[in-house]
Write a protein that holds these residues in place. Structure first.
Motif, PDB file in Angstrom:
ATOM      1  N   LEU A 216       0.605  -0.972   0.004  1.00 35.31           N
ATOM      2  CA  LEU A 216       0.222   0.210  -0.210  1.00 35.31           C
ATOM      3  C   LEU A 216       0.846   1.276  -0.030  1.00 35.31           C
ATOM      4  O   LEU A 216       0.745   2.235  -0.911  1.00 35.31           O
ATOM      5  CB  LEU A 216      -0.944  -0.025   1.289  1.00 35.31           C
ATOM      6  N   TYR A 223       1.183   7.586  -5.994  1.00 29.07           N
ATOM      7  CA  TYR A 223       0.373   7.856  -6.770  1.00 29.07           C
ATOM      8  C   TYR A 223       0.557   9.199  -7.828  1.00 29.07           C
ATOM      9  O   TYR A 223       1.316   9.781  -7.499  1.00 29.07           O
ATOM     10  CB  TYR A 223      -0.305   7.875  -5.136  1.00 29.07           C
ATOM     11  N   LEU A 233      -2.617  11.904   1.790  1.00 28.30           N
ATOM     12  CA  LEU A 233      -1.887  10.078   1.252  1.00 28.30           C
ATOM     13  C   LEU A 233      -0.843   9.612   2.138  1.00 28.30           C
ATOM     14  O   LEU A 233      -0.627   8.595   3.157  1.00 28.30           O
ATOM     15  CB  LEU A 233      -2.292   9.393   0.188  1.00 28.30           C
ATOM     16  N   PHE A 317      -8.152   5.817  -3.477  1.00 28.67           N
ATOM     17  CA  PHE A 317      -8.106   4.418  -3.332  1.00 28.67           C
ATOM     18  C   PHE A 317      -8.416   3.480  -4.692  1.00 28.67           C
ATOM     19  O   PHE A 317      -7.335   2.855  -4.785  1.00 28.67           O
ATOM     20  CB  PHE A 317      -8.646   4.064  -2.183  1.00 28.67           C
ATOM     21  N   ILE A 322      -7.803  -0.312  -5.368  1.00 26.62           N
ATOM     22  CA  ILE A 322      -8.056  -0.872  -3.788  1.00 26.62           C
ATOM     23  C   ILE A 322      -9.491  -0.223  -3.846  1.00 26.62           C
ATOM     24  O   ILE A 322      -9.699   0.555  -3.344  1.00 26.62           O
ATOM     25  CB  ILE A 322      -6.563   0.352  -2.549  1.00 26.62           C
TER      26      ILE A 322
END
Length: 409
Positions: A216, A223, A233, A317, A322
């Motif tokens: 993650l 990102y 984030l 996400f 995700i």
């Protein structure tokens, strides 16, 4: 000197508006046009406020004084005349002067300054949709427990159990406000304990396995969305505050020199301190040139005066693939709670303090915000270092790590 009808009648317009005082906050404003307006000044909750009472001679001196006295009585009983007037205008029918709807809207107006806009809007919508159609026009002193229960069961029967419990809480607070302002004698919701089904406990989706946490963190690092969301984030796992607290973070609460973020926890409304790791400070320094001139650390797309959207993190996400069943914005708290205890072996009490949960000593007294602050600073830096290792694919404890689990707590 108090006003008289003769003075009121004889008042002439001048080159600019001027004021003629009566007494106890009442006065007349004579406009350049010759119009004569009644005004009433009063103080409520430490703030100076003004109400318009109409124009002279339509409203005579005698009537103006009567209205002034009525508003003074409201203030004496804890009612803000301005909030009462606004609520009255919102109620379509004011045949019932003490209707539940009138008092509820007045309560909403009083609370508006204490709440974030999203919370206010949710409660207002719940009242308009689920409560007002059934008991809004009733006199608040005539509402019986069974009528409230019927309202709540309508919500429960459509499968919205949590909403039913929130509606019960809203109704209870409105009755308490009515009691405090001398318009009700009791709160009928106290007789409804156990009348609704208990909601099943929901656990926010979270990733707690070290290898998955590392994956993650690598996804966050790569990102490709907006700079603001990317920084949010990156900071989220380092500080593990509630999602609303992160997106509404304000620069005035952050001290990069002392590496501390001080604010009021949203759930407990208690002062809270988040020690900032070196990694967290670096992220904040990186975003400071972009948003440091404004109010919010993470401003929204529509302007610096509004925080980042509450869907920004969730949308990020989804863009990373995700799913909502895997991870939520709240999930960083569960992640930290689990790994700080199981891998870094920090005491539960220290972790709970940093999560801004209510923690009490052996005598039942609540600890203050600075309790175990030095230990929490150590924990937050060790946590940041551990996350760095996980991002590199190494589930190893940080260099120089000294567990605190043996300390007396």
């Amino acid at each position: 000197m108090s006003l008289t009808d003769t003075r009121c009648k004889g008042a002439k317009s001048q080159e600019k508006d001027y004021k003629m005082s009566d007494e106890k906050g009442l006065y007349m404003i004579v406009k350049i046009t010759g119009a004569k307006w009644w005004r009433f000044d009063y103080s409520f909750d430490g703030k100076r406020k003004t109400l318009s009472l109409g124009t002279y001679p339509d409203i005579s001196l005698k009537i103006a004084r009567e209205r002034r006295d009525e508003y003074r009585r409201m203030v004496a009983t804890g009612i803000d005349p301005s909030a009462n007037r606004k609520a009255s205008k919102l109620v379509e029918s004011i045949e019932v002067k003490d209707s539940f709807k009138l008092i509820a809207l007045e309560w909403l107006n009083v609370k508006k300054s204490e709440w974030v806009s999203s919370h206010y809007s949710k409660i207002e919508a719940r009242l308009q949709r689920d409560i007002f159609p059934w008991i809004g026009d009733k006199s608040i002193i005539e509402i019986k427990p069974i009528e409230i229960l019927n309202v709540l069961k309508r919500i429960q029967d459509r499968g919205s159990l949590e909403t039913a419990h929130r509606a019960k809480s809203d109704i209870s607070q409105i009755f308490r406000y009515a009691i405090q302002t001398d318009r009700a004698q009791n709160n009928p919701t106290i007789h409804l304990g156990g009348a609704l089904k208990t909601p099943k406990e929901k656990h926010m989706a979270s990733i707690v396995e070290p290898a998955q946490v590392g994956e993650l963190l690598r996804q966050i690092e790569s990102y490709e969305g907006t700079f603001i969301v990317r920084c949010a984030l990156q900071l989220a796992p380092l500080v593990f505050v509630r999602p609303g607290e992160l997106r509404q973070a304000q620069w005035k609460d952050i001290n990069l020199e002392t590496a501390e973020w001080r604010f009021k926890a949203s759930k407990t409304h208690q002062d809270h301190i988040v020690p900032l790791s070196k990694q967290a400070v670096e992220i904040l320094k990186a975003i400071q040139p972009y948003s440091g001139h404004g109010l919010y650390v993470f401003p929204g797309l529509r302007g610096d005066d509004r925080p980042m959207s509450n869907n920004a993190i969730l949308s990020a996400f989804r863009r990373m693939g995700i799913e909502k069943e895997e991870m939520s914005g709240h999930g960083f708290r569960a992640m930290a709670r689990t790994l700080l205890a199981e891998r870094l072996r920090f005491p539960d009490g220290i972790i709970e303090h940093q999560l801004a949960h209510q923690v009490r000593d052996v005598h039942g007294r609540a600890y203050n915000r600075t309790s175990f602050l030095n230990d929490r600073k150590i924990m937050m830096q060790d946590w940041a270092n551990y996350l760095d290792n996980l991002r590199k694919g190494e589930d190893v404890l940080p260099d120089g790590f000294t567990p605190l689990h043996s300390m007396q707590y």
